[in-house]
Design a protein around this motif. Structure first.
Motif, mmCIF file in Angstrom:
data_model
loop_
_atom_site.group_PDB
_atom_site.id
_atom_site.type_symbol
_atom_site.label_atom_id
_atom_site.label_comp_id
_atom_site.label_asym_id
_atom_site.label_seq_id
_atom_site.Cartn_x
_atom_site.Cartn_y
_atom_site.Cartn_z
ATOM 1 N N PRO A 56 0.856 -1.185 0.000
ATOM 2 C CA PRO A 56 0.000 0.000 0.000
ATOM 3 C C PRO A 56 0.899 1.245 0.000
ATOM 4 O O PRO A 56 1.719 1.435 0.903
ATOM 5 C CB PRO A 56 -0.814 -0.128 1.287
ATOM 6 C CG PRO A 56 -0.805 -1.605 1.579
ATOM 7 C CD PRO A 56 0.556 -2.063 1.120
ATOM 8 N N VAL A 57 0.784 2.059 -1.023
ATOM 9 C CA VAL A 57 1.708 3.175 -1.246
ATOM 10 C C VAL A 57 1.554 4.258 -0.185
ATOM 11 O O VAL A 57 2.548 4.728 0.371
ATOM 12 C CB VAL A 57 1.525 3.751 -2.668
ATOM 13 C CG1 VAL A 57 2.420 4.958 -2.888
ATOM 14 C CG2 VAL A 57 1.821 2.670 -3.716
ATOM 15 N N PHE A 58 0.337 4.669 0.102
ATOM 16 C CA PHE A 58 0.143 5.761 1.057
ATOM 17 C C PHE A 58 0.751 5.472 2.425
ATOM 18 O O PHE A 58 1.515 6.296 2.944
ATOM 19 C CB PHE A 58 -1.345 6.116 1.178
ATOM 20 C CG PHE A 58 -1.607 7.083 2.295
ATOM 21 C CD1 PHE A 58 -1.337 8.427 2.123
ATOM 22 C CD2 PHE A 58 -2.073 6.640 3.518
ATOM 23 C CE1 PHE A 58 -1.542 9.322 3.161
ATOM 24 C CE2 PHE A 58 -2.281 7.525 4.557
ATOM 25 C CZ PHE A 58 -2.019 8.868 4.383
ATOM 26 N N PRO A 59 0.447 4.333 3.068
ATOM 27 C CA PRO A 59 1.042 4.096 4.385
ATOM 28 C C PRO A 59 2.582 4.062 4.347
ATOM 29 O O PRO A 59 3.224 4.546 5.276
ATOM 30 C CB PRO A 59 0.476 2.739 4.810
ATOM 31 C CG PRO A 59 -0.736 2.545 3.985
ATOM 32 C CD PRO A 59 -0.483 3.270 2.694
ATOM 33 N N LEU A 60 3.140 3.498 3.276
ATOM 34 C CA LEU A 60 4.596 3.469 3.161
ATOM 35 C C LEU A 60 5.150 4.886 3.050
ATOM 36 O O LEU A 60 6.104 5.246 3.742
ATOM 37 C CB LEU A 60 5.040 2.628 1.967
ATOM 38 C CG LEU A 60 6.553 2.581 1.720
ATOM 39 C CD1 LEU A 60 7.285 1.980 2.916
ATOM 40 C CD2 LEU A 60 6.858 1.802 0.452
ATOM 41 N N LEU A 61 4.549 5.710 2.210
ATOM 42 C CA LEU A 61 5.027 7.082 2.068
ATOM 43 C C LEU A 61 4.864 7.867 3.371
ATOM 44 O O LEU A 61 5.727 8.686 3.717
ATOM 45 C CB LEU A 61 4.297 7.794 0.935
ATOM 46 C CG LEU A 61 4.601 7.290 -0.468
ATOM 47 C CD1 LEU A 61 3.758 8.046 -1.489
ATOM 48 C CD2 LEU A 61 6.080 7.405 -0.796
ATOM 49 N N ARG A 62 3.810 7.620 4.092
ATOM 50 C CA ARG A 62 3.616 8.298 5.380
ATOM 51 C C ARG A 62 4.725 7.912 6.356
ATOM 52 O O ARG A 62 5.296 8.776 7.031
ATOM 53 C CB ARG A 62 2.240 7.956 5.949
ATOM 54 C CG ARG A 62 1.945 8.718 7.238
ATOM 55 C CD ARG A 62 0.531 8.559 7.711
ATOM 56 N NE ARG A 62 0.176 7.150 7.782
ATOM 57 C CZ ARG A 62 -1.050 6.702 7.975
ATOM 58 N NH1 ARG A 62 -2.052 7.543 8.089
ATOM 59 N NH2 ARG A 62 -1.287 5.418 8.038
ATOM 60 N N ALA A 78 11.741 12.431 0.743
ATOM 61 C CA ALA A 78 10.491 11.919 1.310
ATOM 62 C C ALA A 78 9.344 12.884 1.049
ATOM 63 O O ALA A 78 8.247 12.472 0.658
ATOM 64 C CB ALA A 78 10.659 11.679 2.812
ATOM 65 N N GLN A 79 9.604 14.173 1.231
ATOM 66 C CA GLN A 79 8.566 15.180 1.007
ATOM 67 C C GLN A 79 8.173 15.237 -0.468
ATOM 68 O O GLN A 79 6.998 15.355 -0.799
ATOM 69 C CB GLN A 79 9.035 16.551 1.493
ATOM 70 C CG GLN A 79 7.971 17.619 1.419
ATOM 71 C CD GLN A 79 6.766 17.322 2.299
ATOM 72 O OE1 GLN A 79 6.886 16.722 3.361
ATOM 73 N NE2 GLN A 79 5.594 17.729 1.845
ATOM 74 N N ALA A 80 9.153 15.152 -1.356
ATOM 75 C CA ALA A 80 8.863 15.197 -2.796
ATOM 76 C C ALA A 80 7.984 14.017 -3.211
ATOM 77 O O ALA A 80 7.041 14.170 -3.993
ATOM 78 C CB ALA A 80 10.154 15.219 -3.604
#
Length: 109
Positions: A56-62, A78-80
């Motif tokens: 799951p992309v969103f939880p990983l990016l968070r 990370a912010q980008a």
């Protein structure tokens, strides 16, 4: 490597968010369905050379955004990556009547 240069910017790569497959049923709120789908969308993500298959992309990016050093990337990288995801997800949400603020709340912005 991906053909899209935006996908290869930085050391966090993931495919572009596909169109949200919103079922057209009178019992579903398309905006809320789209939010749930976006937050749970899974794809292959590469972080500083480490593959994360079908996550799951969103939880990983968070997680990356909150602790970039653990993943071997800079806070700017990370912010980008988070901003790229937010831009794509916002467009998908707004197409179904949703709002960017929902994603910001989930990201903890």
């Amino acid at each position: 490597m991906n053909a899209d240069p935006a996908q290869d910017a930085g050391r966090i790569t993931f495919p572009s968010l596909p169109a949200v497959p919103v079922p057209r049923s009178c019992s579903l709120d398309p905006a809320l369905y789209a939010l749930d789908w976006v937050l749970n969308w899974a794809a292959d993500v590469n972080v500083a050379g480490q593959p994360h298959a079908a996550v799951p992309v969103f939880p990983l990016l968070r997680r990356i955004r909150h602790d970039p050093a653990t993943y071997g990337v800079s806070p700017a990288e990370a912010q980008a990556a988070a901003e790229r995801f937010m831009a794509e997800a916002t467009a998908a949400l707004e197409a179904e009547g949703g709002r960017r603020e929902w994603l910001e709340r989930e990201f903890g912005v």
